[in-house]
Design a protein around this motif. Sequence first.
Motif, short mmCIF file in Angstrom:
data_model
loop_
_atom_site.label_atom_id
_atom_site.label_comp_id
_atom_site.label_asym_id
_atom_site.label_seq_id
_atom_site.Cartn_x
_atom_site.Cartn_y
_atom_site.Cartn_z
N LEU A 1 37.19 40.62 50.83
CA LEU A 1 36.91 40.92 49.75
C LEU A 1 36.26 42.07 49.12
O LEU A 1 35.45 42.58 50.12
CB LEU A 1 36.31 39.94 48.86
N GLN A 2 36.33 42.93 48.07
CA GLN A 2 35.58 43.97 47.61
C GLN A 2 34.14 43.05 47.00
O GLN A 2 34.16 42.35 46.27
CB GLN A 2 36.30 44.77 46.51
N ARG A 3 33.02 43.50 47.58
CA ARG A 3 31.71 42.86 47.15
C ARG A 3 31.46 43.46 46.02
O ARG A 3 31.45 44.60 45.69
CB ARG A 3 30.74 43.14 48.50
N GLU B 1 39.24 38.80 35.57
CA GLU B 1 38.74 40.24 36.00
C GLU B 1 38.05 40.40 37.07
O GLU B 1 38.43 41.37 38.03
CB GLU B 1 38.09 40.72 34.77
N ILE B 2 37.08 39.60 37.53
CA ILE B 2 36.32 39.49 38.47
C ILE B 2 37.11 39.08 39.86
O ILE B 2 37.14 39.92 40.74
CB ILE B 2 35.00 38.43 38.53
N TRP B 3 38.09 38.17 39.67
CA TRP B 3 38.79 37.81 40.77
C TRP B 3 39.71 38.94 41.32
O TRP B 3 40.05 39.22 42.29
CB TRP B 3 39.80 36.43 40.48
N ARG B 4 40.27 39.49 40.21
CA ARG B 4 41.27 40.60 40.61
C ARG B 4 40.48 41.86 41.17
O ARG B 4 40.97 42.32 42.15
CB ARG B 4 42.05 40.98 39.26
N GLU C 1 41.23 42.85 45.22
CA GLU C 1 42.21 44.22 45.23
C GLU C 1 42.17 44.63 46.59
O GLU C 1 41.25 44.79 47.43
CB GLU C 1 41.52 45.32 44.51
N GLY C 2 43.38 45.15 47.06
CA GLY C 2 43.73 45.53 48.42
C GLY C 2 43.76 44.36 49.57
O GLY C 2 44.16 44.83 50.65
#
Length: 678
Positions: A339-341, A486-489, A493-494
């Motif tokens: 995940l993106q942190r 929005e947070i989930w996306r 991402e990636g």
Amino acid sequence: MSENTIYSVCGMCGVRCPIEVNVEDGRCRSIQGNRHAAGIRGALCVRGAAGVACVQDDERPQFPMLRKGGRGEGNWQRISWEEALDHAAAQIAAVRSRHGGRSILWSDTGGPFSDLRQALVRGLGSPNYVSRDAFLAANTQDAARSLFGFTPDALVYDLKNAREVVLQTRNLFESIDVQQANDLLDGLANGGKLTVIDIRATVTAGKADRFFLIRPGTDYALNLAVIHILLERKLYDESYAGKWIQDLDELRHLVSACTPELAETETGIKAADIVALAEALAKAAPKVIWHPGGMTARYTDSLFVCRTAYLINALLGAIGARGGLPLSAWPADVGQPGLQRLVDLFPAVGEKPADEGGSGRLPLALHAMQTGEPYPLKAYVVYQHDPLTELPEPDRLKTIFGSLDFLLCVTAAWTETAWQADLVLPLSPYLERESIVAERHGLRPGFLLRRRCEPPRFDTRADWEIVGGLARRLGLAPLAFAAVEEIWRYQLEGTGVAPRDFEAKGFVELTAQPQYDRMQAGFRFPTASGKIEVVNGRWREQGRPSLAPYTATPRPAAGSFRLTIGGCSLHVEGHTVNNPLLFKQMPENVLWMNLSAAAGMGIADGETVAVAGPGGSGRIKVKLTEFIHPEAVFMVRGFGRSLPVESRARGRGLADTLLMAGGLALQEHFVAVTKIAG
């Protein structure tokens, strides 16, 4: 009538089991374990099953409340969320302007959803984020990090495939981690053996093949004796030790004097039984687990107890082995992006934490709050836990809170700490809120998602809504998300994973195969030597011992007992004691006391006794039993509540922290128990 199933994550304790919730006409009707999750099989502990009662409880905080009058007086003014968030942000901004970001302290329960809260703290420029787990499990954390270079969550307890399991002060069947409980039961059904070492006979002890009723405070002597036997009789894995363990000769020298006979004198466990245990472990190696327990902020030598427990595993080749303690895998270990942190939305803070050592220990941070050293802590945010129930000397802590400019509590249930706050922001119970995506590591790494199962009954909000609202007002725009999607996306991402991918099971696994055997060619432990370090180099430079010779444990005086504490299947700390369903099952705690010891004092089962310790005194009913060591008494934590808003729990039982004085060695207190005359 509409009916559907929503997959989510339990929030009744720190385990956070995957769950599936039956929803009828928009309301939660029942909860069970997620049948898609390995080891769960639809099961749920009694606390998890009582989650619906959290939602239905009308004695929880229902709207934002601003304190009027003195701390703890219970004079509250209901305000709107806009007013509450404006006020909180203004107070935090004022403290930040006067003293800098470092003057803000945030403490919470840690866990897989903490990235959101840590991001807010970093955005404020504060290094002072503290996890409750960092002080209640301080010794297991430090022990693992000093030996392996990583924390205990980098190890998996492969209970299902273990042939010998030793649980040392670990009451696994009352904790309750459903997957671990099921895995251990499966392992026992397949021929595995269980040894329990504890000061009292628990539910877990009742299922053991061997139960050692150990004298309180002598676990270190037992562990040193087991290592002594393994090394002297060459029962350890010499090939593994030669490759992976540093400073083995120093360990051999240290344990040379701690024979099974000496351990028998200290622990009360027969030398022959200690030898037999060591031999059984050697025979089963490497499929062995010696579990040092989770809440090991207990004795002054608990760090050494935990280090020697891990070293027993290492000597038997269990670290990294199937059926032992294989290494946990993260997404990158299976070739997948993580995940993106959210914390990376802001630059790292260069300032050191106010806990002196940078270890994230709440008691040390509270000391800084009291003394202003190394710098003042003037704003304190307490999220979903209760320092006044968890730490000794609550009256002293209240005095320390009096030095604050601002005390904010974010909580789904009333706590003693919230009652002292300047502002209370009511958090929606976990069934009424969604959370950020969590990254799961283990044998099968992946992602986990908590979804909202029903709309809030009262004027409460989810964690992301509260953090986002504060971030918006404090100028932290990157964290001011308008919707949880929005947070989930952003997080996903990636990764190639989308929010809709969680609908089928509530989680996404990034590999179908369990990741055993990760200690392949080229592997190094993240230590200076690349090995398991008996002697930690950094500690040696600081003049700090990695291990120490065993010293005799003092025995209590006549009429005095060592106070021991813990949880049970119904209650953990204090947030469950006023739960309508759990309260009916266990409305108060009792004092376990040895039957023979009580007989000599004229104390009868069920009567109320007086208990006095170094921190204070109180009254509690006794439970007399032969299944506790005669030098100890025991009570479940979290009781003795004083809040008038909790009609069920108020005045029930006794708070262990009222009896204590001092630091985190919570089982180094001796109490006097006396019969009440008349």
